[in-house]
Design a protein around this motif. Sequence first.
Motif, PDB file in Angstrom:
ATOM      1  N   ASN A 322       4.303   5.334 181.536  1.00  0.00           N
ATOM      2  CA  ASN A 322       3.178   4.397 181.513  1.00  0.00           C
ATOM      3  C   ASN A 322       2.318   4.559 182.756  1.00  0.00           C
ATOM      4  N   ASN A 323       2.990   4.654 183.908  1.00  0.00           N
ATOM      5  CA  ASN A 323       2.247   4.862 185.158  1.00  0.00           C
ATOM      6  C   ASN A 323       1.450   6.155 185.104  1.00  0.00           C
ATOM      7  N   ALA A 324       2.094   7.205 184.588  1.00  0.00           N
ATOM      8  CA  ALA A 324       1.431   8.511 184.536  1.00  0.00           C
ATOM      9  C   ALA A 324       0.138   8.395 183.723  1.00  0.00           C
ATOM     10  N   VAL A 325       0.215   7.695 182.583  1.00  0.00           N
ATOM     11  CA  VAL A 325      -0.984   7.542 181.745  1.00  0.00           C
ATOM     12  C   VAL A 325      -2.000   6.651 182.463  1.00  0.00           C
ATOM     13  N   LYS A 326      -1.467   5.582 183.090  1.00  0.00           N
ATOM     14  CA  LYS A 326      -2.334   4.594 183.732  1.00  0.00           C
ATOM     15  C   LYS A 326      -3.138   5.214 184.883  1.00  0.00           C
ATOM     16  N   TYR A 327      -2.476   6.055 185.675  1.00  0.00           N
ATOM     17  CA  TYR A 327      -3.131   6.586 186.866  1.00  0.00           C
ATOM     18  C   TYR A 327      -3.725   7.985 186.652  1.00  0.00           C
ATOM     19  N   THR A 328      -3.922   8.349 185.386  1.00  0.00           N
ATOM     20  CA  THR A 328      -4.537   9.662 185.114  1.00  0.00           C
ATOM     21  C   THR A 328      -5.800   9.456 184.296  1.00  0.00           C
ATOM     22  N   GLU A 354       5.246  14.245 184.762  1.00  0.00           N
ATOM     23  CA  GLU A 354       4.244  14.915 185.595  1.00  0.00           C
ATOM     24  C   GLU A 354       2.861  14.536 185.091  1.00  0.00           C
ATOM     25  N   ASP A 355       1.948  14.251 185.997  1.00  0.00           N
ATOM     26  CA  ASP A 355       0.589  13.973 185.512  1.00  0.00           C
ATOM     27  C   ASP A 355      -0.432  14.697 186.370  1.00  0.00           C
ATOM     28  N   THR A 356      -1.654  14.728 185.871  1.00  0.00           N
ATOM     29  CA  THR A 356      -2.717  15.396 186.623  1.00  0.00           C
ATOM     30  C   THR A 356      -3.681  14.339 187.135  1.00  0.00           C
ATOM     31  N   ARG A 373       4.385  -3.889 196.066  1.00  0.00           N
ATOM     32  CA  ARG A 373       3.533  -3.062 196.908  1.00  0.00           C
ATOM     33  C   ARG A 373       2.701  -2.152 196.020  1.00  0.00           C
ATOM     34  N   ARG A 374       1.404  -2.375 196.012  1.00  0.00           N
ATOM     35  CA  ARG A 374       0.510  -1.461 195.297  1.00  0.00           C
ATOM     36  C   ARG A 374      -0.226  -0.690 196.364  1.00  0.00           C
ATOM     37  N   VAL A 375      -0.256   0.636 196.254  1.00  0.00           N
ATOM     38  CA  VAL A 375      -0.930   1.396 197.301  1.00  0.00           C
ATOM     39  C   VAL A 375      -2.336   1.747 196.841  1.00  0.00           C
ATOM     40  N   LYS A 379      -8.826   1.666 195.174  1.00  0.00           N
ATOM     41  CA  LYS A 379      -9.019   2.541 194.027  1.00  0.00           C
ATOM     42  C   LYS A 379      -8.382   1.956 192.760  1.00  0.00           C
ATOM     43  N   ASN A 380      -7.259   1.243 192.953  1.00  0.00           N
ATOM     44  CA  ASN A 380      -6.519   0.752 191.784  1.00  0.00           C
ATOM     45  C   ASN A 380      -6.928  -0.655 191.354  1.00  0.00           C
ATOM     46  N   ARG A 381      -8.004  -1.127 191.952  1.00  0.00           N
ATOM     47  CA  ARG A 381      -8.436  -2.498 191.681  1.00  0.00           C
ATOM     48  C   ARG A 381      -8.547  -2.773 190.181  1.00  0.00           C
ATOM     49  N   GLY A 385      -1.628  -4.042 187.203  1.00  0.00           N
ATOM     50  CA  GLY A 385      -0.315  -3.726 187.768  1.00  0.00           C
ATOM     51  C   GLY A 385       0.108  -4.757 188.784  1.00  0.00           C
ATOM     52  N   THR A 386       1.400  -4.781 189.040  1.00  0.00           N
ATOM     53  CA  THR A 386       1.936  -5.784 189.964  1.00  0.00           C
ATOM     54  C   THR A 386       2.641  -5.150 191.144  1.00  0.00           C
ATOM     55  N   GLY A 387       2.880  -3.855 191.059  1.00  0.00           N
ATOM     56  CA  GLY A 387       3.626  -3.195 192.134  1.00  0.00           C
ATOM     57  C   GLY A 387       5.121  -3.421 192.010  1.00  0.00           C
ATOM     58  N   LEU A 388       5.564  -3.830 190.808  1.00  0.00           N
ATOM     59  CA  LEU A 388       7.001  -4.082 190.621  1.00  0.00           C
ATOM     60  C   LEU A 388       7.709  -2.910 189.951  1.00  0.00           C
ATOM     61  N   GLY A 389       6.951  -2.205 189.099  1.00  0.00           N
ATOM     62  CA  GLY A 389       7.550  -1.183 188.236  1.00  0.00           C
ATOM     63  C   GLY A 389       8.437  -0.187 188.957  1.00  0.00           C
ATOM     64  N   LEU A 390       7.873   0.483 189.961  1.00  0.00           N
ATOM     65  CA  LEU A 390       8.634   1.557 190.613  1.00  0.00           C
ATOM     66  C   LEU A 390       9.814   1.020 191.408  1.00  0.00           C
ATOM     67  N   SER A 391       9.654  -0.192 191.923  1.00  0.00           N
ATOM     68  CA  SER A 391      10.765  -0.784 192.667  1.00  0.00           C
ATOM     69  C   SER A 391      11.953  -0.977 191.721  1.00  0.00           C
TER      70      SER A 391
HETATM   71  P1  ADP Z   1       1.901  -0.967 189.501  1.00  0.00           P
HETATM   72  O1  ADP Z   1       2.203  -2.155 188.694  1.00  0.00           O
HETATM   73  O2  ADP Z   1       0.900  -1.219 190.576  1.00  0.00           O
HETATM   74  O3  ADP Z   1       1.599   0.233 188.699  1.00  0.00           O
HETATM   75  P2  ADP Z   1       4.332   0.411 190.382  1.00  0.00           P
HETATM   76  O4  ADP Z   1       5.494  -0.100 191.160  1.00  0.00           O
HETATM   77  O5  ADP Z   1       4.612   0.965 189.039  1.00  0.00           O
HETATM   78  O6  ADP Z   1       3.266  -0.753 190.313  1.00  0.00           O
HETATM   79  O7  ADP Z   1       3.644   1.517 191.277  1.00  0.00           O
HETATM   80  C1  ADP Z   1       3.392   1.248 192.638  1.00  0.00           C
HETATM   81  C2  ADP Z   1       2.173   2.017 193.098  1.00  0.00           C
HETATM   82  O8  ADP Z   1       2.447   3.404 193.066  1.00  0.00           O
HETATM   83  C3  ADP Z   1       0.964   1.831 192.200  1.00  0.00           C
HETATM   84  O9  ADP Z   1       0.196   0.729 192.589  1.00  0.00           O
HETATM   85  C4  ADP Z   1       0.217   3.128 192.369  1.00  0.00           C
HETATM   86  O10 ADP Z   1      -0.644   3.044 193.486  1.00  0.00           O
HETATM   87  C5  ADP Z   1       1.295   4.139 192.695  1.00  0.00           C
HETATM   88  N1  ADP Z   1       1.650   4.974 191.521  1.00  0.00           N
HETATM   89  C6  ADP Z   1       2.695   4.818 190.693  1.00  0.00           C
HETATM   90  N2  ADP Z   1       2.740   5.797 189.751  1.00  0.00           N
HETATM   91  C7  ADP Z   1       1.682   6.598 189.988  1.00  0.00           C
HETATM   92  C8  ADP Z   1       1.166   7.795 189.359  1.00  0.00           C
HETATM   93  N3  ADP Z   1       1.756   8.362 188.306  1.00  0.00           N
HETATM   94  N4  ADP Z   1       0.046   8.352 189.901  1.00  0.00           N
HETATM   95  C9  ADP Z   1      -0.538   7.791 190.988  1.00  0.00           C
HETATM   96  N5  ADP Z   1      -0.097   6.662 191.607  1.00  0.00           N
HETATM   97  C10 ADP Z   1       0.990   6.072 191.127  1.00  0.00           C
END
Ligand code: ADP
Length: 897
Positions: A322-328, A354-356, A373-375, A379-381, A385-391
Amino acid sequence: MIKKWLDIIFDHRISLRERMFRLITGISMVALIFILILGRFTANILILAVSITYMYLVMKYSIRKGCINEGATAIVVLLLLLFPIVFFAGGGIYGGVPEWFVLCFIYISITLKGKRMLVFFLLCTVETMVCYYVAYHSPELVLPNTMEQAYFDSVRSVILAGGLTSVLLLFQNHLYEEENKITIQQKKEIEELNQAENHFFSSMSHEIRTPINTIIGLNEMILRGDISDETAENARNIQGASKMLLTLINDILDLSKIKSGKMEIVNVSYETGELFSEIVNMIWIKAREKGLEFRLQVDPSLPSMLCGDEVRIKQVLINLLNNAVKYTKEGSVTFSVRCERLAINRVRVWYCVEDTGQGVKKENIPYIFDAFRRVDEAKNRHIEGTGLGLSIVRQLVELMGGKISVNSVYMNGSTFLVMLDQDIINEKELGTFTLTSRIKVHEGEQYKQSFEAPNAHLLVVDDNEMNLMVVSKLLSDTKIQIDTALNGAECLRLTQYQHYDCILMDHLMPEMDGIECLHAIHSQPGGLCQNVPVIALTANAGSDNQQIYKRKGFSGYLAKPISGALLEAAVLSILPKELVKVSEEASQFEIGKDVLIFEQSKRVSMMVTTDSVCDLPESFRKKFGIHVCPYYIRTEQGRFQDNSELLADEMLSYMAEGKKGFSQAPEVEDYERFFAQRLTEAQNVVHITMAKHVGEGYRNALEAAKSFENVTVVDSGHLSSSLGLSVLYAAYMAENHASSEEISGTVKKLRRYISSAFIINDTNAMCRAGHLSGRVKVLCDALLLHPVIVLRKSRMTVGSMEMGNFNHVIKGYVRKVLRNTGKIDRRILFITYAGMDEKSLKYIQELVHQYCPFERVYLQKASSAIASNCGPSSFGLLFMKKNEAVISFSDMPGLPK
Ligand code: ADP
């Protein structure tokens, strides 16, 4: 008053330090009062009375002003002044004062801190020693005590000092117990709070889930009804928002479960195919909606049933996808699965997403797994997202005993790699896994032809005529022009005169097997299929085999019996797009475009790359698949890419006009882009750079490589074609399946065995580039000296000077460089030059032939970056010295002429 004082001492709201200060000062005052009451000398009485008052006032004042350190210091000073007087007046060691010295030490260590404590401790020690020393050597200074007095003083002091020290220890004990109680109480409270929080989260999630369910359910009913476009649009938006809310609740719930240690990993047997179907079915549609290509590469040797927490694995992978699609925004998302046998019933599975897309800045990578934590917020405004997924993902992976890592290049894309070990339940291999085949299984659909390619040419090589016929028939609907060959020799006859777009090659054939035939095709002199992708056909689908096919250079691999759909999908993924017309039904499932149907990615396992300054002939680079990262030339007209934007001759004529041009190494970002691109073609990259002290190249490449797990950067210690020589060597090793460590080890060893020496005609360019000092240049010009530039320890230095006119100098240089004929490996010589005319080059060749003939001599024009450094009429003889450390070039077959 004593009660008040005691209340303060036991009040834990007051700082421990202040309480200790009060206690020990109080104890000291009590001690002094006792001495006062029981004292014998009027002078002492006065001093003691003043001291007690002083101590009381200091304690009060310093507590009020909050300067306990200063107050304690003032009291210690008093004690240090007081004790010698009392000591000498109270009978020296035959009295009660020595015990009071002990109390002074205790006072210092409890009330003072840090350096101040050390200093006073030392002072007290010195003072005690001095008192004892003086009393011993000048007993007349000590006011004598009678034996009776001495005993009385001593016993009084011992009892007092002992009693007071015990009070102190008792208090400390009390404090410790009190603190312990508080800690236990706090722990209990935290636990209760956690429980309440968990209870709150689970009931909240339940409470919210119920209405959302209703919203989703009723919304679905609206969508099914006969509604206007606008209503449908609104309903779809409601659907999206409800799902988002559900995800959020689930995430919060998971996080709280993990935090409280309640997240349990439940390992069950599950079907790998089912798992991937579900995941991929969810994601590929999302990807398509966003206009992204979705690729799937699943290792066919993956066991069909494993034991693991299916739910959590799915959750992790869906989150990453989902993240890969979201951030590509554009390009592709690739999901690949690899496996490796660990033991008879255990397998290690790597899931790679893997994403481009936009990637993550290097400095942000350490934080992306932090909760909330959203980085790159700016750019991601606009991205939900909540910054919870990857954690959650990371914590789940760790709970399952696995590992997660990320490789990301900002603006270029990200790769998340999850590794999990699982038990094997069913050995049966998953086989070729496709989304489309899954859909068909589910829906029981009939096979439908997926594409047509009447202009494509395909060759099938198999020693079994029936197999040839089956493959031809299976592909007959696609209208591809198919030729067949019954053995390797026949295949090579055909590839000599006919170009094919794809070759299907049986592995086990008599005389020449599939692998030998593949190599013969790739190196066939004048062959028309040297770069054509070849898919292996095999009846044995073991995972080892798959590795072999990959390493041997096959572009793909299909296990027999081959179904029509899989065969079509495999061929479709390989054929040039312009030759293919995808049928409508197939394009619904996007066979081959969205879903790359089989595991064999076209990535080679090892690729050797270098900088454009390697000065290798194009044919060499092609043959070994060596990619180069371009250097730049900075001129007054701007920055140009080495060779592709500015040729060496253009550069030299530009410099001849007196204008300046400098070579410039690729920036870190250039290298990052370059490596990211290469990693789409290879699993591992070894990048060999120009000598590290000659420019910024090595450092920049090294910095860029930090963003990748599988890029190794090695300093060749040389430049131009001598760098090229080590690159050639490395590429040859890569072809023979050497590892990154083996290649970089050999390149480092080779540094000593490569001869790099350039003779420079015009010192202007060298001087301008900062490689020669102004003084050396003036000397060279005045005395007609021509510097010979050599490379030592990755630095460019002037090795020697040749005197006279340049043509004359050439002879001396060639003779000198080639004088140790016995030590020279005569297989290959590069004569690498900048701005030399044909006559001179011919002359050099003749000289070389005369002094030390080589098997292969390559006349190589230097790149513009090198030419900008050495100026016109410069050349070098670059070759390898004989050595046992590494294999000889003679073992390298088929070097281009
Ligand atoms: P979010 O809900 O913000 O997507 P995540 O915990 O899933 O929270 O991801 C944390 C941050 O990592 C995101 O805000 C994003 O900046 C960065 N990120 C995660 N996956 C990707 C990705 N595939 N490409 C670029 N940035 C990503």
